[in-house]
Design an enzyme around this catalytic site. Structure first.
Site, PDB file in Angstrom:
ATOM      1  N   GLU A 277     -28.585  -3.469  20.213  1.00 16.10           N
ATOM      2  CA  GLU A 277     -28.087  -3.825  18.877  1.00 16.10           C
ATOM      3  C   GLU A 277     -28.957  -4.906  18.236  1.00 16.10           C
ATOM      4  O   GLU A 277     -29.230  -4.868  17.030  1.00 16.10           O
ATOM      5  CB  GLU A 277     -26.631  -4.295  18.967  1.00 16.10           C
ATOM      6  N   ASP A 358     -33.900   1.250  21.484  1.00 19.02           N
ATOM      7  CA  ASP A 358     -33.905   1.475  22.940  1.00 19.02           C
ATOM      8  C   ASP A 358     -35.141   0.847  23.568  1.00 19.02           C
ATOM      9  O   ASP A 358     -35.064   0.217  24.642  1.00 19.02           O
ATOM     10  CB  ASP A 358     -33.884   2.976  23.243  1.00 19.02           C
TER      11      ASP A 358
END
Length: 410
Positions: A277, A358
């Site tokens: 995040e 990611d």
């Protein structure tokens, strides 16, 4: 309403075309469950889990198909039976101003739409989601959530809608003023929503002092991401599905973790999820999506302005005059194909951003914790292990689990 009217043809082809495209995508996606999984996914999804995920996807797809068919049928019947013309004449007799009438017409149609969708929402929540162990919403909470949603729509959306109608009725540069107003409203809501609106539906409590809180704050500090609060959200009152998000601007960032996420994941996995995040913010994904959204809304308001100036546009729906409020409703029908095309670009950008986030999390915490967290989320949510490319292209804002794992392994 005639087949020689280009607006009529555009609306009809758009509505029917999108309906059939969704049907094709749904059947192709369900057919994927009959194909053998790649070895990487076989190690994650057992045969029992794949079968259960297929049954869950099938039931959800049937309900969605029934919902969309009913919605399309009601709209077509109302349209072709002269319903929009009747609504024009009836609302003209209210004795209100053009702006008040416009807000009233749109509010009435939204209320009808909510009432018609209520049985489908209830079946989804209390039958399908409950059958597969996801639903924890009570009937009382279900009803309260919808009442709160309608009230918020009226309190926030009503004045904004009235201002938009006023721009189009009185201002020469209505497109510019509307675009700036909606942009400002969106930015304000991004700040207000997690602080004032979401607490109306979810309960936020500070994460208790302990190893997890210390680890998350230490990770944020190491990544030079200022955080003022870490909260636990009682998502378990409504669903067993897990989630996490960040909110705030500048030095007032806030971390929110669903209690279901904390319950099912290790500390290392939670750190990796938080790093993902944070990666979105560090890679400037939020402003990129905001800019794209503003460009899309600018195009939409430009096309709306063109439609509202056209007698043929209103005639395509059996409307003799040019009422502003009803015009916005009719434009939403014509605009649906363009909305889908623009959504494809937004979704493709979002999937690219997920890969980048990611990669950021992998650099911060290593690949293994994030991969373990993604595997748990996919299995726990009964996600489609290997969705069809058309469905991904149309609807996925996140890449399928197999693609994400392959990228992380690489």
């Amino acid at each position: 309403m005639t087949f020689s009217n280009p607006w009529f043809i555009a609306a009809l082809v758009g509505v029917l075309g999108l309906f059939h495209l969704e049907i094709i995508a749904t059947f192709l996606n369900l057919a994927q469950f009959r194909h053998a999984l790649p070895q990487r996914l076989k190690d994650i999804f057992s045969d029992e889990t794949v079968q259960k995920a297929g049954e869950y996807a099938s039931q959800s797809a049937k309900l969605d198909l029934l919902r969309s068919t009913a919605s399309l049928a009601v709209m077509i019947v109302f349209w072709w039976s002269g319903g929009f013309g009747w609504l024009e004449r009836w609302s003209a007799g209210w004795g209100w101003s053009a702006i008040q009438t416009g807000v009233g017409v749109i509010g009435l149609l939204m209320l009808v739409q909510n009432v018609l969708s209520l049985p489908f929402d209830a079946w989804d929540t209390f039958k399908i989601e409950a059958e597969y162990g996801f639903n924890r919403t009570t009937v009382g909470t279900f009803i309260k959530d919808r009442i709160k949603g309608l009230l918020l729509t009226a309190l926030l959306g009503g004045p904004l809608l009235a201002l938009i109608l006023w721009f189009f009725q009185t201002q020469e540069h209505a497109v510019l003023y509307t675009w700036l107003t909606v942009a400002g409203f969106s930015i304000v809501m991004a700040w207000v929503s997690p602080r004032l609106l979401m607490p109306l539906f979810l309960k936020f409590q500070p994460l208790n002092d302990g190893p997890l809180r210390e680890a998350l704050l230490a990770l944020a500090a190491r990544l030079k991401f200022p955080v003022v609060d870490v909260s636990v959200v009682d998502g378990s009152r409504r669903s067993s599905k897990a989630n996490a998000f960040l909110s705030g601007f500048g030095k007032n960032k806030r971390i929110a973790l669903f209690d279901t996420l904390i319950e099912k994941h290790t500390q290392a996995e939670l750190e990796a999820i938080l790093a993902h995040e944070i990666g979105h913010h560090k890679c400037r994904h939020v402003p990129q999506q905001l800019v794209l959204g503003l460009l899309e809304s600018g195009l939409m308001f430009y096309l709306l302005h063109a439609a509202l100036q056209s007698h043929a546009f209103f005639a395509a729906f059996g409307v003799s005059s040019m009422p502003l409020g009803l015009g916005l409703v009719l434009f939403s029908i014509v605009y649906s194909p363009a909305s889908l095309l623009l959504g494809l670009l937004s979704s493709a950008l979002s999937r690219r951003h997920e890969f980048q986030a990611d990669a950021f999390a992998k650099a911060a915490c290593g690949a293994d914790p994030l991969m373990a967290g993604l595997k748990k989320l996919s299995v726990d949510h009964l996600s489609h292990p290997n969705p069809h490319a058309l469905t991904v292209w149309l609807h996925y804002s996140h890449p399928p689990i197999g693609q994400r794992l392959a990228a992380l392994e690489g």
